[in-house]
Design a protein around this motif. Sequence first.
Motif, PDB file in Angstrom:
ATOM      1  N   UNK A  17     -35.282  52.790   3.225  1.00  0.00           N
ATOM      2  CA  UNK A  17     -34.476  52.459   2.053  1.00  0.00           C
ATOM      3  C   UNK A  17     -33.102  53.100   2.299  1.00  0.00           C
ATOM      4  N   UNK A  18     -32.065  52.270   2.403  1.00  0.00           N
ATOM      5  CA  UNK A  18     -30.718  52.775   2.670  1.00  0.00           C
ATOM      6  C   UNK A  18     -29.893  52.682   1.386  1.00  0.00           C
ATOM      7  N   UNK A  19     -29.270  53.784   1.020  1.00  0.00           N
ATOM      8  CA  UNK A  19     -28.457  53.834  -0.206  1.00  0.00           C
ATOM      9  C   UNK A  19     -27.013  54.143   0.183  1.00  0.00           C
ATOM     10  N   UNK A 220     -31.675  47.756   0.656  1.00  0.00           N
ATOM     11  CA  UNK A 220     -30.313  48.306   0.641  1.00  0.00           C
ATOM     12  C   UNK A 220     -29.874  48.425  -0.816  1.00  0.00           C
ATOM     13  N   UNK A 221     -29.510  49.642  -1.216  1.00  0.00           N
ATOM     14  CA  UNK A 221     -28.975  49.841  -2.570  1.00  0.00           C
ATOM     15  C   UNK A 221     -27.517  50.282  -2.452  1.00  0.00           C
ATOM     16  N   UNK A 250     -36.837  39.534   4.993  1.00  0.00           N
ATOM     17  CA  UNK A 250     -37.813  40.468   4.412  1.00  0.00           C
ATOM     18  C   UNK A 250     -37.122  41.568   3.609  1.00  0.00           C
ATOM     19  N   UNK A 251     -35.822  41.506   3.518  1.00  0.00           N
ATOM     20  CA  UNK A 251     -35.085  42.607   2.908  1.00  0.00           C
ATOM     21  C   UNK A 251     -34.654  42.276   1.472  1.00  0.00           C
ATOM     22  N   UNK A 252     -34.367  43.333   0.758  1.00  0.00           N
ATOM     23  CA  UNK A 252     -33.885  43.206  -0.617  1.00  0.00           C
ATOM     24  C   UNK A 252     -32.613  44.034  -0.775  1.00  0.00           C
ATOM     25  N   UNK A 253     -31.653  43.496  -1.486  1.00  0.00           N
ATOM     26  CA  UNK A 253     -30.400  44.211  -1.728  1.00  0.00           C
ATOM     27  C   UNK A 253     -30.245  44.418  -3.231  1.00  0.00           C
ATOM     28  N   UNK A 272     -22.497  38.985   2.394  1.00  0.00           N
ATOM     29  CA  UNK A 272     -22.950  39.146   3.785  1.00  0.00           C
ATOM     30  C   UNK A 272     -24.189  40.026   3.934  1.00  0.00           C
ATOM     31  N   UNK A 273     -24.588  40.692   2.848  1.00  0.00           N
ATOM     32  CA  UNK A 273     -25.751  41.591   2.915  1.00  0.00           C
ATOM     33  C   UNK A 273     -26.922  41.042   2.074  1.00  0.00           C
ATOM     34  N   UNK A 274     -26.832  39.778   1.715  1.00  0.00           N
ATOM     35  CA  UNK A 274     -27.851  39.208   0.826  1.00  0.00           C
ATOM     36  C   UNK A 274     -28.477  37.980   1.490  1.00  0.00           C
ATOM     37  N   UNK A 275     -29.802  37.965   1.572  1.00  0.00           N
ATOM     38  CA  UNK A 275     -30.519  36.798   2.074  1.00  0.00           C
ATOM     39  C   UNK A 275     -30.913  35.940   0.870  1.00  0.00           C
TER      40      UNK A 275
END
Length: 351
Positions: A17-19, A220-221, A250-253, A272-275
């Motif tokens: 989890x990256x903040x 990513x928060x 598979x990621x969540x922002x 650019x950081x959102x799927x």
Amino acid sequence: MTGSSTKVSEPHIERLHVVILGAGASLAALPNGDNRGRKLPLMNDLIELVELGSVLDDHNVDYRGKNFEVVYSAMGQEERLDDVTKLVEDAVYNYFHDLELPDYPTIYDHLVLSLRPKDFIATFNWDPFLVQAIERNYSVLTQTSPPNVAFLHGCTQIVYCDRHSPAVIQSETKRCGKCGEPAKRTRLLYPVSQKDYNSDPHAKMTWADMELAMQNANILTVFGYGAPNTDVEAMSLLKRGWGDSKSRSFEQTEIIDRPGRDREELESTWAPFIHTHHYHILDDFYHSLLARNTRRSCDTFWDRMRMCKLVKDLPIPPDLDFPDLWDWSAVLIEEELEYDAKRADKKDSAC
Ligand SMILES: [Zn+2]
């Protein structure tokens, strides 16, 4: 999906989890200033709060109605202002250095307790709150380590060795424990339009860590970071670490910003950081995946979204004071250690 379930997720996910923290995070954490009521400066009121007006007047620097980044950038162009520029840098450094967390738990304490040692907090802030929160919580919770941290624009509370990362700085001698060289204080990277992160040893090491963390992020928060135009280079490095958003299925922002912030603007900045639809925008830290699933955010997200399991929230208790908050956290940490031991036993018996 959370209503009738009785279990919380086990700490089984190893991805991060990256903040990312910006000035808005410190403002949300300390809306009334630090423990002595000192206000947290923003670029548009920094000259006033740090009381730089008279020294700038004395040197005929035009600052009225301008924010700090504009004034500072212009000062850098004039050789006659070299001495006063250094004076301004020291005054800014000292102002931030002297700020202190209040005695009660803040968002910074809840943030560092919400993440496991595998996770990663990167901050653009110069203030000492992240370091102070780690120091006071992890001197008590000795059975585990704090999350990894990166100070993307320097910090007034840390020193470093330009040969070793991570360095272990000896508190008495202020020297690197590995090579014995004196530790250096980090340069505060001011918001000039061209920041060359490679030219500063600490910044270069920090951004290498950041890029790796972005590659391995599961959630990513972004909390209170507005990605100003002057941070174009930072955004480019963050994008390089994240890679193509199409490949991050598979990621969540999640984006936490102040109430009333333009939603479309945030969506555009962080696109650019959102799927596809894998994001949400919030105006309250305590509604985030991070705060609602203490130390289990990636695990809970995976169990719900990928395994379709019913698992319940595990919110950090916002009103619990020290030391009850530490006792509450220690139970979770104990579960993590037991889980790790069980997993190690399984591996051994499989060999
Ligand atoms: Zn060293």
